[in-house]
Design a protein around this motif. Sequence first.
Motif, PDB file in Angstrom:
ATOM      1  N   SER A  19      57.597 -35.748 -17.755  1.00  0.00           N
ATOM      2  CA  SER A  19      57.276 -37.128 -17.386  1.00  0.00           C
ATOM      3  C   SER A  19      55.830 -37.487 -17.734  1.00  0.00           C
ATOM      4  O   SER A  19      55.329 -38.527 -17.313  1.00  0.00           O
ATOM      5  N   ASN A  20      55.159 -36.620 -18.497  1.00  0.00           N
ATOM      6  CA  ASN A  20      53.763 -36.900 -18.875  1.00  0.00           C
ATOM      7  C   ASN A  20      53.689 -38.177 -19.698  1.00  0.00           C
ATOM      8  O   ASN A  20      54.389 -38.316 -20.697  1.00  0.00           O
ATOM      9  N   GLU A  21      52.820 -39.103 -19.305  1.00  0.00           N
ATOM     10  CA  GLU A  21      52.720 -40.388 -19.997  1.00  0.00           C
ATOM     11  C   GLU A  21      51.907 -40.304 -21.279  1.00  0.00           C
ATOM     12  O   GLU A  21      51.868 -41.261 -22.060  1.00  0.00           O
ATOM     13  N   GLU A  22      51.225 -39.201 -21.498  1.00  0.00           N
ATOM     14  CA  GLU A  22      50.622 -38.886 -22.791  1.00  0.00           C
ATOM     15  C   GLU A  22      50.768 -37.390 -23.002  1.00  0.00           C
ATOM     16  O   GLU A  22      50.959 -36.636 -22.047  1.00  0.00           O
ATOM     17  N   MET A  23      50.723 -36.967 -24.257  1.00  0.00           N
ATOM     18  CA  MET A  23      50.991 -35.562 -24.540  1.00  0.00           C
ATOM     19  C   MET A  23      49.854 -34.680 -24.045  1.00  0.00           C
ATOM     20  O   MET A  23      48.696 -34.863 -24.429  1.00  0.00           O
ATOM     21  N   VAL A  24      50.207 -33.723 -23.190  1.00  0.00           N
ATOM     22  CA  VAL A  24      49.243 -32.771 -22.638  1.00  0.00           C
ATOM     23  C   VAL A  24      49.267 -31.518 -23.504  1.00  0.00           C
ATOM     24  O   VAL A  24      50.329 -30.933 -23.748  1.00  0.00           O
ATOM     25  N   LEU A  25      48.093 -31.096 -23.961  1.00  0.00           N
ATOM     26  CA  LEU A  25      47.951 -29.932 -24.829  1.00  0.00           C
ATOM     27  C   LEU A  25      47.339 -28.793 -24.026  1.00  0.00           C
ATOM     28  O   LEU A  25      46.206 -28.904 -23.550  1.00  0.00           O
ATOM     29  N   THR A  26      48.086 -27.691 -23.895  1.00  0.00           N
ATOM     30  CA  THR A  26      47.646 -26.580 -23.051  1.00  0.00           C
ATOM     31  C   THR A  26      47.723 -25.261 -23.814  1.00  0.00           C
ATOM     32  O   THR A  26      48.822 -24.730 -24.030  1.00  0.00           O
TER      33      THR A  26
END
Length: 240
Positions: free
Chosen positions: A44-51
């Motif tokens: 449900s992340n509203e922008e792409m999370v880079l981990t």
Amino acid sequence: MNRYYKSLILLAAMLTVPGNTAPKNELKMDPDNPTCPAEPNWTSNEEMVLTPIKKNDTKILLAEGVVDIGLPDRLKKTLSDNPDITEIWLRSPGGHARAGNEAGRIIREQGGLMITRIPAGWSCFSACNFVFMGGRARIIEADGGFMVHMFTMTGDRNAINYSIEMGTDSTVELIGEVEQESALLATEDNDFLIRMGVSRKLLKDIMYKQKAVKTEGSDQSTRRCLTREEAIKYNVANVE
């Protein structure tokens, strides 16, 4: 792609760590889109999370969420700051089409022999497809979803309704803008596939045959998930 690069890609894929194991429970499928899961796992992340994470001594980048317009810059910085990343794992509901294309080009140009992977049970939809295709070695695990649709520039129904209310001239102008933008994006997508080594028939045979919006009748589908055989056939996945 010459034999030297292909050999290196296959070697890299063989040396990489295995992804997630296939889900034990069979996925429930979407009755409107029977080739795809009813509840795609794309966060449900509203922008792409880079981990960036470490897994069995391998540096992996988890890329999860909507493909937003700022993704290319963040991705470029993350790869630059973490030159030891060898894999990118993707799950996303799509997002900004041109940002997806640009992110895919960054992976290809900056990532070297980067592997992109859709792990078991994860879904990569729409603009995410083009991020995924940036990898030189591309892996779709069992029950991993490469989900496509027919792109549309008219997702805002309020804008369409307003244009109709304004009269014929306004509607014709909107249609003209949509046609122009759609043609430009189709050309960009075609060029992208050529550069990434993916068959252009993917557009003609699969993507462009999907409905942009639901219509009346028995066929309500607007999404299509590639089978494993199709992914290999069109060179979307090039490592089994």
